[in-house]
Design a protein around this motif. Structure first.
Motif, PDB file in Angstrom:
ATOM      1  N   ILE A 338      10.334  -1.080  -1.701  1.00 12.97           N
ATOM      2  CA  ILE A 338       9.762  -2.098  -2.649  1.00 12.97           C
ATOM      3  C   ILE A 338       9.156  -2.407  -3.817  1.00 12.97           C
ATOM      4  O   ILE A 338       9.004  -1.928  -4.960  1.00 12.97           O
ATOM      5  CB  ILE A 338      10.685  -2.891  -2.046  1.00 12.97           C
ATOM      6  N   LEU A 339       8.008  -2.040  -2.859  1.00  7.69           N
ATOM      7  CA  LEU A 339       6.609  -2.614  -4.313  1.00  7.69           C
ATOM      8  C   LEU A 339       7.033  -1.580  -5.096  1.00  7.69           C
ATOM      9  O   LEU A 339       6.297  -2.066  -6.231  1.00  7.69           O
ATOM     10  CB  LEU A 339       5.821  -2.288  -3.557  1.00  7.69           C
ATOM     11  N   GLU A 340       6.860  -0.151  -4.920  1.00  5.77           N
ATOM     12  CA  GLU A 340       6.797   0.935  -5.468  1.00  5.77           C
ATOM     13  C   GLU A 340       7.859   0.481  -6.660  1.00  5.77           C
ATOM     14  O   GLU A 340       7.607   0.548  -7.528  1.00  5.77           O
ATOM     15  CB  GLU A 340       7.169   2.097  -4.596  1.00  5.77           C
ATOM     16  N   GLU A 345       3.091  -5.514 -10.582  1.00  8.21           N
ATOM     17  CA  GLU A 345       1.193  -5.492 -11.101  1.00  8.21           C
ATOM     18  C   GLU A 345       0.902  -6.793 -10.227  1.00  8.21           C
ATOM     19  O   GLU A 345       1.346  -8.668 -10.312  1.00  8.21           O
ATOM     20  CB  GLU A 345       0.191  -5.571 -12.348  1.00  8.21           C
ATOM     21  N   GLY A 346       0.013  -7.255  -9.434  1.00 10.97           N
ATOM     22  CA  GLY A 346      -0.120  -8.821  -8.818  1.00 10.97           C
ATOM     23  C   GLY A 346       0.809  -8.606  -7.721  1.00 10.97           C
ATOM     24  O   GLY A 346      -0.334  -9.563  -6.950  1.00 10.97           O
ATOM     25  N   LEU A 347       1.079  -7.799  -7.378  1.00  7.77           N
ATOM     26  CA  LEU A 347       1.829  -8.214  -6.124  1.00  7.77           C
ATOM     27  C   LEU A 347       1.938  -7.595  -5.139  1.00  7.77           C
ATOM     28  O   LEU A 347       1.565  -5.941  -5.239  1.00  7.77           O
ATOM     29  CB  LEU A 347       3.227  -7.531  -5.896  1.00  7.77           C
ATOM     30  N   ARG A 349       1.452  -5.529  -0.469  1.00  4.03           N
ATOM     31  CA  ARG A 349       2.893  -5.378   0.264  1.00  4.03           C
ATOM     32  C   ARG A 349       2.958  -6.351   1.188  1.00  4.03           C
ATOM     33  O   ARG A 349       3.997  -6.827   0.892  1.00  4.03           O
ATOM     34  CB  ARG A 349       2.267  -4.010   0.770  1.00  4.03           C
ATOM     35  N   HIS A 350       2.124  -7.233   1.496  1.00  2.61           N
ATOM     36  CA  HIS A 350       2.080  -8.491   2.508  1.00  2.61           C
ATOM     37  C   HIS A 350       3.217  -9.140   1.939  1.00  2.61           C
ATOM     38  O   HIS A 350       3.899 -10.424   1.957  1.00  2.61           O
ATOM     39  CB  HIS A 350       0.909  -9.292   2.245  1.00  2.61           C
ATOM     40  N   ASN A 351       2.992  -9.442  -0.030  1.00  2.35           N
ATOM     41  CA  ASN A 351       3.870 -10.698  -0.360  1.00  2.35           C
ATOM     42  C   ASN A 351       5.547 -10.667  -0.197  1.00  2.35           C
ATOM     43  O   ASN A 351       6.229 -10.973  -0.087  1.00  2.35           O
ATOM     44  CB  ASN A 351       3.212 -10.909  -2.065  1.00  2.35           C
ATOM     45  N   VAL A 352       5.556  -8.664  -1.073  1.00  3.57           N
ATOM     46  CA  VAL A 352       6.697  -8.641  -0.912  1.00  3.57           C
ATOM     47  C   VAL A 352       7.827  -8.698   0.800  1.00  3.57           C
ATOM     48  O   VAL A 352       7.866  -9.000   0.986  1.00  3.57           O
ATOM     49  CB  VAL A 352       6.970  -6.393  -1.427  1.00  3.57           C
TER      50      VAL A 352
END
Length: 551
Positions: A338-340, A345-347, A349-352
């Motif tokens: 998802i992050l990919e 920017e600035g996000l 993996r944890h956030n996602v």
DNA sequence: GAGCAAATAT
DNA sequence: TATATTTGCT
């Protein structure tokens, strides 16, 4: 300070003529700084040793309004003496070396800022801020003679500005889109007010400059702590921590703006300068400056306090998120992918992952209820009344689609994804039923001008003809044109409701105007309402009605 | 690295 | 106090 494009005229020569004392032992560096400053219309007098500078200042303090003083390994004593003598002169330190204790001492002795060499034009351009700041915040003591003209000039212009603003306010209050005007004004001001005066007391400036010089250390410091995170995550740290304050005073490039909006720092610093409303200002450009000040303040606490980043899941961000999840499919939607796809920017993996967790949780909680509720005839108009009095409905139509051909912006209900639902399950909620609503902390506050276009949030859109209108109204009868797989399953009903049903709906809409209009009912046009009112003998509409409930 | 649950922040 | 978000653990 609000500064609009018109106001710029009054400042167009600013800071022309500001007198700078430049003390730098390095001739080439001095020449370079001097030429840069002169290009900006500062008047520069250069000195290559502190004795000379001190005597010049002492003999005629009025000749200088700001000083730039280079400190190096060997001239500390003289520089400190200069600072002590020229207390009234806002003095900016500059150095090639990075020595915290020297910086600290300079600041303690009254230096207003510590800039690391080389001095970029951006850094130099804004040195006037310290003059104005000193002129207005002399801290009880009388301001120095050299600063008085600056203060007077600023005061006189500001008085003009205040009048202008009063007029502007008067005018804008009379218009319907009051806040919209302000909003655009603010945006304009951020762009045009290139040199906002510092509002922080010197102590805070001290920490700010530390950030300037220390940023590299702090990036490292932060990156280390953000253990296990990937590159983009450290990028986020770099973004918030590493940007020198200068970026707040020059225009930020778009990517910077975006990144700043995406990641906000939670300010747990000791100065207590936290602005609770900042959370809500993430969406507006005007908030950027405030965010910046937030971002800069706690930098110096990096070593002692763990930095905390809080992702502001803006509608745009969430949209990206949902798009990514949708694209991957439920099974394949894992945080890293998802992050990919989000390319935000600035996000981290944890956030996602966290967001995904919540997303799934809500899906799990909401969908079964939705299914339950769908059992009876879900489109029975009577069920409008199922809305609790204080609950506004979630606008669920139309679901987002990449090829969305609707002229209106896509509606993003919070949780759920149109593409990945089993056929027959209406992810986006049935209009007419209460469902999960974004709570306060989904703070993409429906600021004026923002339509409920991104999240399907209970945003009350601007009045159209006196009744609130909802996206569903627009979508209702026209839903058939939406090209998506899971949208309207009730088109035939929508398009040909029985007459008695229509009557019923209309009656209820009239008797309960506070409720949203059911699908298919369009709000009357402004003209229509005015006509009807005048037919009934009501010619004057109180202004507060005209512009009420615009949010 | 994913996902869950506890902890923490707001 | 409720909820969102982060953090820690498996």
């Amino acid at each position: 300070m609000v500064c609009t494009a018109n106001d710029l005229q009054e400042w167009k020569d600013f800071p022309k003529g500001l007198k700078v004392l430049l003390l730098d032992e390095d001739n080439s560096s001095a020449a370079e700084i001097k030429s840069k400053l002169e290009a900006m219309d500062y008047i520069v007098t250069t000195f290559c040793n502190d004795t000379e500078a001190l005597s010049a200042f002492s003999s005629n303090p009025q000749s200088f309004q700001v000083a730039i003083v280079e400190v190096n390994a060997s001239n500390g004593h003289g520089v400190f003496q200069f600072l002590e003598t020229a207390k009234d002169l806002p003095t900016i330190m500059t150095s090639n070396i990075h020595c915290l204790s020297t910086m600290m001492k300079c600041i303690a002795l009254g230096a207003v800022e510590f800039l690391r060499k080389p001095l970029s034009e951006d850094k130099l351009r804004n040195i006037w801020q310290h003059v104005v700041h000193k002129a207005f915040n002399a801290g009880g003591s009388a301001i120095s003679e050299s600063l008085k003209p600056v203060k007077e000039s600023v005061v006189s212009i500001l008085q003009i500005k205040q009048e202008t603003e009063e007029q502007k306010c008067k005018t804008s209050v009379e218009t319907e889109n009051v806040s919209r005007v302000h909003e655009s004004d603010r945006e304009q001001s951020v762009g045009s007010d290139k040199y906002p005066a510092p509002s922080t007391p010197q102590l805070k400036q001290g920490s700010r400059l530390l950030a300037d010089g220390d940023c590299q250390d702090q990036i490292n410091c932060l990156s280390e702590k953000e253990s296990g995170e990937n590159d983009s995550e450290s990028k986020s740290a770099e973004t918030t921590c590493g940007n020198p304050i200068d970026e707040g005073t020059v225009q930020m490039s778009e990517p910077q703006m975006t990144r700043k909006r995406v990641v906000k720092e939670e300010n747990d610093s000791v100065n207590g300068s936290q602005h609770p409303h900042n959370r809500n200002s993430a969406n507006d450009v005007g908030g950027a400056a405030e965010n910046l000040s937030k971002a800069s303040a706690p930098n110096n606490s990096c070593k002692s306090n763990r930095k905390k980043m809080k992702v502001d899941w803006t509608p745009e961000l969430h949209k990206k998120f949902v798009q990514a999840v949708e694209q991957l499919g439920v099974d394949q939607a894992i945080p890293s992918r998802i992050l990919e796809l989000m390319k935000a920017e600035g996000l981290t993996r944890h956030n996602v992952a966290s967001h995904l967790q919540k997303y799934r949780m809500h899906k799990r909680h909401i969908l079964p209820k939705e299914d339950d509720r769908r059992l009876p005839h879900p489109r029975d108009p009577i069920q409008r009344s199922y809305y609790p009095q204080n609950q506004k409905p979630i606008m669920a139509f139309p679901p987002y689609h990449y090829n969305n051909s609707l002229s209106m912006a896509p509606v993003y209900p919070m949780w759920g994804q149109p593409g990945s639902q089993p056929a027959g399950v209406q992810m986006w909620g049935s209009p007419g039923y209460p469902q999960w609503q974004p709570s306060e902390s989904w703070h993409w506050k429906p600021y004026q001008g923002m339509q409920a276009d991104a999240w399907g949030c209970p945003v009350m859109p601007p009045l159209q003809g006196g009744y609130p209108s909802y996206p569903q109204n627009a979508a209702g009868f026209h839903a058939g044109v939406v090209d998506n797989g899971c949208s309207m399953q009730h088109n035939s009903f929508d398009l040909h409701p029985a007459e008695e049903v229509v009557d019923k709906v209309v009656k209820e809409a009239i008797s309960k105007p506070w409720l949203p209009l059911p699908l298919g009912l369009k709000p009357p046009s402004t003209e229509g309402v005015l006509d009807e009112l005048s037919r009934q003998g009501i010619c004057n509409i109180p202004p507060h009605i005209n512009r009420s409930n615009t949010r």
